[in-house]
Scaffold this motif. Structure first.
Motif, PDB file in Angstrom:
ATOM      1  N   MET A   1       0.841  -1.204   0.000  1.00 26.13           N
ATOM      2  CA  MET A   1       0.000   0.000   0.000  1.00 26.13           C
ATOM      3  C   MET A   1       0.873   1.249   0.000  1.00 26.13           C
ATOM      4  O   MET A   1       0.625   2.188  -0.742  1.00 26.13           O
ATOM      5  CB  MET A   1      -0.904   0.012   1.245  1.00 26.13           C
ATOM      6  CG  MET A   1      -2.070  -0.938   1.179  1.00 26.13           C
ATOM      7  SD  MET A   1      -3.415  -0.301   0.163  1.00 26.13           S
ATOM      8  CE  MET A   1      -3.954   1.084   1.152  1.00 26.13           C
TER       9      MET A   1
ATOM     10  N   SER B   1       2.742   1.610  -3.421  1.00 32.74           N
ATOM     11  CA  SER B   1       1.854   2.039  -4.507  1.00 32.74           C
ATOM     12  C   SER B   1       1.434   3.488  -4.304  1.00 32.74           C
ATOM     13  O   SER B   1       1.339   4.253  -5.267  1.00 32.74           O
ATOM     14  CB  SER B   1       0.642   1.116  -4.628  1.00 32.74           C
ATOM     15  OG  SER B   1      -0.092   1.091  -3.425  1.00 32.74           O
ATOM     16  N   ALA B   2       1.223   3.888  -3.060  1.00 34.45           N
ATOM     17  CA  ALA B   2       0.861   5.278  -2.778  1.00 34.45           C
ATOM     18  C   ALA B   2       2.014   6.201  -3.171  1.00 34.45           C
ATOM     19  O   ALA B   2       1.802   7.268  -3.744  1.00 34.45           O
ATOM     20  CB  ALA B   2       0.529   5.449  -1.298  1.00 34.45           C
TER      21      ALA B   2
ATOM     22  N   ILE C   1       2.172   6.402  -6.999  1.00 33.75           N
ATOM     23  CA  ILE C   1       1.091   7.247  -7.513  1.00 33.75           C
ATOM     24  C   ILE C   1       1.398   8.716  -7.235  1.00 33.75           C
ATOM     25  O   ILE C   1       1.210   9.568  -8.096  1.00 33.75           O
ATOM     26  CB  ILE C   1      -0.261   6.817  -6.908  1.00 33.75           C
ATOM     27  CG1 ILE C   1      -0.652   5.447  -7.466  1.00 33.75           C
ATOM     28  CG2 ILE C   1      -1.339   7.848  -7.212  1.00 33.75           C
ATOM     29  CD1 ILE C   1      -1.721   4.746  -6.666  1.00 33.75           C
TER      30      ILE C   1
ATOM     31  N   ASN D   1      -6.187   3.166 -13.047  1.00 35.45           N
ATOM     32  CA  ASN D   1      -7.468   2.560 -12.701  1.00 35.45           C
ATOM     33  C   ASN D   1      -7.346   1.042 -12.592  1.00 35.45           C
ATOM     34  O   ASN D   1      -8.019   0.424 -11.775  1.00 35.45           O
ATOM     35  CB  ASN D   1      -8.533   2.913 -13.745  1.00 35.45           C
ATOM     36  CG  ASN D   1      -8.954   4.371 -13.633  1.00 35.45           C
ATOM     37  OD1 ASN D   1      -8.775   4.984 -12.601  1.00 35.45           O
ATOM     38  ND2 ASN D   1      -9.493   4.905 -14.703  1.00 35.45           N
ATOM     39  N   LYS D   2      -6.487   0.429 -13.414  1.00 38.72           N
ATOM     40  CA  LYS D   2      -6.284  -1.007 -13.361  1.00 38.72           C
ATOM     41  C   LYS D   2      -5.677  -1.425 -12.025  1.00 38.72           C
ATOM     42  O   LYS D   2      -5.940  -2.514 -11.539  1.00 38.72           O
ATOM     43  CB  LYS D   2      -5.364  -1.463 -14.498  1.00 38.72           C
ATOM     44  CG  LYS D   2      -6.121  -1.820 -15.756  1.00 38.72           C
ATOM     45  CD  LYS D   2      -5.198  -2.394 -16.819  1.00 38.72           C
ATOM     46  CE  LYS D   2      -5.883  -2.474 -18.153  1.00 38.72           C
ATOM     47  NZ  LYS D   2      -4.955  -2.858 -19.219  1.00 38.72           N
ATOM     48  N   LEU D   3      -4.855  -0.557 -11.446  1.00 38.35           N
ATOM     49  CA  LEU D   3      -4.200  -0.888 -10.177  1.00 38.35           C
ATOM     50  C   LEU D   3      -5.215  -1.027  -9.045  1.00 38.35           C
ATOM     51  O   LEU D   3      -4.997  -1.784  -8.109  1.00 38.35           O
ATOM     52  CB  LEU D   3      -3.196   0.205  -9.803  1.00 38.35           C
ATOM     53  CG  LEU D   3      -1.919   0.263 -10.641  1.00 38.35           C
ATOM     54  CD1 LEU D   3      -1.089   1.466 -10.225  1.00 38.35           C
ATOM     55  CD2 LEU D   3      -1.101  -0.994 -10.471  1.00 38.35           C
ATOM     56  N   PHE D   4      -6.311  -0.295  -9.135  1.00 41.58           N
ATOM     57  CA  PHE D   4      -7.285  -0.319  -8.040  1.00 41.58           C
ATOM     58  C   PHE D   4      -8.411  -1.299  -8.286  1.00 41.58           C
ATOM     59  O   PHE D   4      -8.938  -1.387  -9.357  1.00 41.58           O
ATOM     60  CB  PHE D   4      -7.857   1.085  -7.828  1.00 41.58           C
ATOM     61  CG  PHE D   4      -6.810   2.055  -7.357  1.00 41.58           C
ATOM     62  CD1 PHE D   4      -6.270   1.930  -6.087  1.00 41.58           C
ATOM     63  CD2 PHE D   4      -6.341   3.042  -8.193  1.00 41.58           C
ATOM     64  CE1 PHE D   4      -5.297   2.795  -5.654  1.00 41.58           C
ATOM     65  CE2 PHE D   4      -5.370   3.937  -7.761  1.00 41.58           C
ATOM     66  CZ  PHE D   4      -4.840   3.796  -6.489  1.00 41.58           C
TER      67      PHE D   4
END
Length: 43
Positions: free
Chosen positions: A4, A7-8, A11, A40-43
């Protein structure tokens, strides 16, 4: 939990780069849409 945070961070870096590139007109609108799809694919 670690995933998390990373990835944050990724981003956050992407958004910062996106803002800089937009100011300099480095990316085309097409690339922005591609980037959004990828996010969007990541979420």
């Amino acid at each position: 939990m670690n995933k998390m945070i990373t990835s944050a961070a990724v981003i956050g870096a992407g958004i910062a780069a996106y803002g800089i590139a937009q100011k300099n007109n480095l990316i085309s609108k097409k690339d922005i849409k591609k980037f959004q799809k990828r996010v969007n694919k990541l979420f």
